[in-house]
Design a protein around this motif. Sequence first.
Motif, short mmCIF file in Angstrom:
data_model
loop_
_atom_site.label_atom_id
_atom_site.label_comp_id
_atom_site.label_asym_id
_atom_site.label_seq_id
_atom_site.Cartn_x
_atom_site.Cartn_y
_atom_site.Cartn_z
N MET A 94 0.79 -1.21 0.04
CA MET A 94 0.02 -0.02 -0.11
C MET A 94 0.71 1.36 -0.01
SD MET A 94 -2.84 -1.34 2.58
CE MET A 94 -4.22 -0.31 2.29
N GLU A 95 2.08 1.19 0.44
CA GLU A 95 2.82 2.26 0.57
C GLU A 95 3.40 2.63 -1.02
OE1 GLU A 95 6.19 1.91 3.35
OE2 GLU A 95 4.67 2.11 4.88
N LYS A 96 3.59 1.60 -1.58
CA LYS A 96 3.86 1.73 -3.27
C LYS A 96 2.81 2.40 -3.72
CE LYS A 96 6.98 0.67 -6.73
NZ LYS A 96 8.30 1.07 -6.62
N ARG A 112 -7.67 1.86 4.30
CA ARG A 112 -7.60 0.30 4.25
C ARG A 112 -6.55 -0.25 4.95
NH1 ARG A 112 -10.83 1.97 0.50
NH2 ARG A 112 -12.37 0.98 -0.58
N MET A 113 -5.82 0.56 5.68
CA MET A 113 -4.80 -0.16 6.53
C MET A 113 -5.37 -0.65 7.80
SD MET A 113 -1.64 2.58 5.63
CE MET A 113 -0.89 2.69 3.82
N ASP A 114 -5.76 0.26 8.47
CA ASP A 114 -6.52 -0.06 9.98
C ASP A 114 -7.77 -0.38 9.59
OD1 ASP A 114 -7.33 -0.39 12.21
OD2 ASP A 114 -5.76 1.12 13.40
N MET A 396 5.40 7.84 0.56
CA MET A 396 4.35 7.76 1.66
C MET A 396 4.81 6.59 2.64
SD MET A 396 0.35 7.51 1.74
CE MET A 396 0.74 5.57 1.95
N HIS A 397 4.94 6.87 3.86
CA HIS A 397 5.20 5.76 4.87
C HIS A 397 4.42 5.83 5.98
CE1 HIS A 397 7.30 3.05 7.35
NE2 HIS A 397 7.28 3.73 8.38
N VAL A 398 3.75 4.96 6.50
CA VAL A 398 2.82 4.86 7.52
C VAL A 398 3.77 4.18 8.73
CG1 VAL A 398 0.57 4.12 8.43
CG2 VAL A 398 0.85 4.99 6.14
N GLU A 434 -2.80 -3.13 9.12
CA GLU A 434 -1.98 -1.90 8.96
C GLU A 434 -0.75 -2.66 9.40
OE1 GLU A 434 -2.50 1.01 12.28
OE2 GLU A 434 -2.35 -0.52 13.85
N VAL A 435 -0.41 -3.65 9.95
CA VAL A 435 0.94 -4.41 10.29
C VAL A 435 1.71 -4.63 8.86
CG1 VAL A 435 2.05 -6.46 10.96
CG2 VAL A 435 0.16 -5.45 12.27
N ASP A 436 0.65 -5.04 7.81
CA ASP A 436 1.42 -5.53 6.56
C ASP A 436 1.27 -4.35 5.66
OD1 ASP A 436 1.88 -7.90 7.61
OD2 ASP A 436 0.16 -9.02 7.09
N ARG A 437 0.53 -3.63 5.58
CA ARG A 437 0.15 -2.42 4.65
C ARG A 437 0.36 -2.95 3.30
NH1 ARG A 437 4.52 0.25 7.08
NH2 ARG A 437 4.62 -1.78 8.35
#
Lengths: 437, 204
Positions: A94-96, A112-114, A396-398, A434-437
């Motif tokens: 998801m960061e990509k 959609r992360m958390d 973008m990094h979460v 959100e762990v795996d993103r």
Amino acid sequence: MTIAEHTPSETEIDGLVGGAERVMSRDNAVLRMSEAEAGALSLSPDDEFGDQKMIINMGPSHPSTHGVLRLMLEMEGETVLRSKPIIGYLHTGMEKTGEQLTYLQGGTNVTRMDYSSPLFTELAFSLAVENLLGLEIPERATWIRMMMTELNRMASHLLFMATNGMDLGAVSMMIYGWREREPLLRFFEKVTGLRMNHNYIRPGGVAADLHDGWQEDLLEYLEMLEPRLDEYHILMNGQPIWRDRLQGVGVINEAECLALGTTGPILRSAGSSWDLRRDMPYLAYDQVDFAIPVGEYGDCFDRYAIRLAEIEESIKIVRQCIEKMPSGDYRAQNKKVTPPPRGRIDESMEALIHHFKIFTEGFKVPAGETYAAVESPRGELGVYIVSDGSSTPYRMHVRAPSFVNLQTLPHLMENGLLADAVAVISSVDPIMGEVDR
Amino acid sequence: MAEDTETTEEETASDDTEAPAEETETEEQDDTEDDGAEDVDEDAAPEEELLYGVPVRRAFGQTVVFADAESYLDLFGELISDGFQQVIDLCGADYVDHVRNDLPASVIPERFEVVVNLISHARRERIRVRCQVAEGAAVPSLFDMFPGTEAMEREAFDMFGIDFTDHPDLSRILMPEEWNGFPLRKDFDVGRIPVQFKGAPGQS
């Protein structure tokens, strides 16, 4: 607080006075072993392991792992010695993906992360983008954001109450948790149009104003919820089976939490009162009154009780939001960022072009890098954005709280029973999205 | 110095003229002892401000210090003694096709950056460290100071191929163990790599 009433068992604070030696050591509860190494061990039983220890696998499809968390456990009988959380089963880059989407589309991605508290990721993303843009947000938008995220915190913690109960055999709590969360999701649907993955909080404000009669909807809900929370205190906190199952299980101290980067209810269960809402206020948290529940023993019971108490504090904040909700605009009237109102598109060619340009090309954000953080139900949720001046983030990094908090698992489970491992995973409350993103 | 001029060529002409001049000035005054310390501050451009012995900048209201692989561990030692007791976040970034203009003149830009966010509970402050890492070069691991960076460094390795020396278990964390390539690098194209399946270990 109601948390204080529990007394620790003798085993609870065994050798955990306050240092972080346990987690600082390189030779500790973390099992650092690749799958190939573990596979080779299982094929040759007469190795250094002897016949006492074995490696077993838990997950990724296990009802108590809350999604697709997999654990490699080194067991001796029923006791967990070392363990390794294995993640990535939900990794979809998801960061990509975030690097391909414009800042306006980014919200649909990060929400959609958390998936159990989607508004928080949207909020952190929007705050970061607004920081780069230097954009001022109208007061009403700020308060709507604060109220909606607090409601989301309640929904998330109610979900925790449900799954925590389910994992430990308190099935009534599971049903109650789901039941209490349902009206909240209906309220979200009324406001945002969706029960989850809202894309409601956007750079520049929120997507839509609150509907007519939202105060009555909420007050009715809060009046229903408050006596029920009191019931949970009686049902769960006072119940000997529940307390025996949680007290003294999965103990961690404050120094260890700090060393491991842990934030949120896990850190607060260990005695620290660190909460970004009070200590580094964002939105309008400096204008509302609320307490921060803090634990004492850092065990599973504290982590459960803190979340229950946080629901009560969130109710307080929501009540103050209902009282103080300012009038005004729900989004910044900045032509660069805000699309024109729907009505204008029918009558003005310029508005149509403006609308088209914003939704096809997005808006450009000045070059630079920034980090914005909010206190999500699981801890500090941060978004780091690097802009190269175009309409999509360069990077973008979460900073996902669950990702970092998962590192406490091996230490919490060490020398505990396998059955307690379920209680520990549940009390860390990881959201694998959100762990795996 | 040769390296400096090479890198500044990529930047704007004004940077090109300023940067080498500052370098020579500060070097001269370092030689002439502490007497001229105040003068150095006045002469140097505002971007040459130092904090913990490394260049610092304030970006969008946030404090950012710049390090390289050599000054990295010392910097974190100083940060710890100054009260920054928690590493909140560590991530990588690939600047292969973006020329940054927000670096202080004395920082030599490299392809990768390791970005570390720290927090001080006592002072309620944040600080961010941006460490320049050349392609194929390594950064010391922060594990012995902040064991919580273990998973974050594994993620930066997994996504960017940044090597952290002395890390207890530098292996892939999100991608499968035998994955080829580093997905968040800018030259890793989206959609070009077919899904890579694998058998369960021991069943091949």
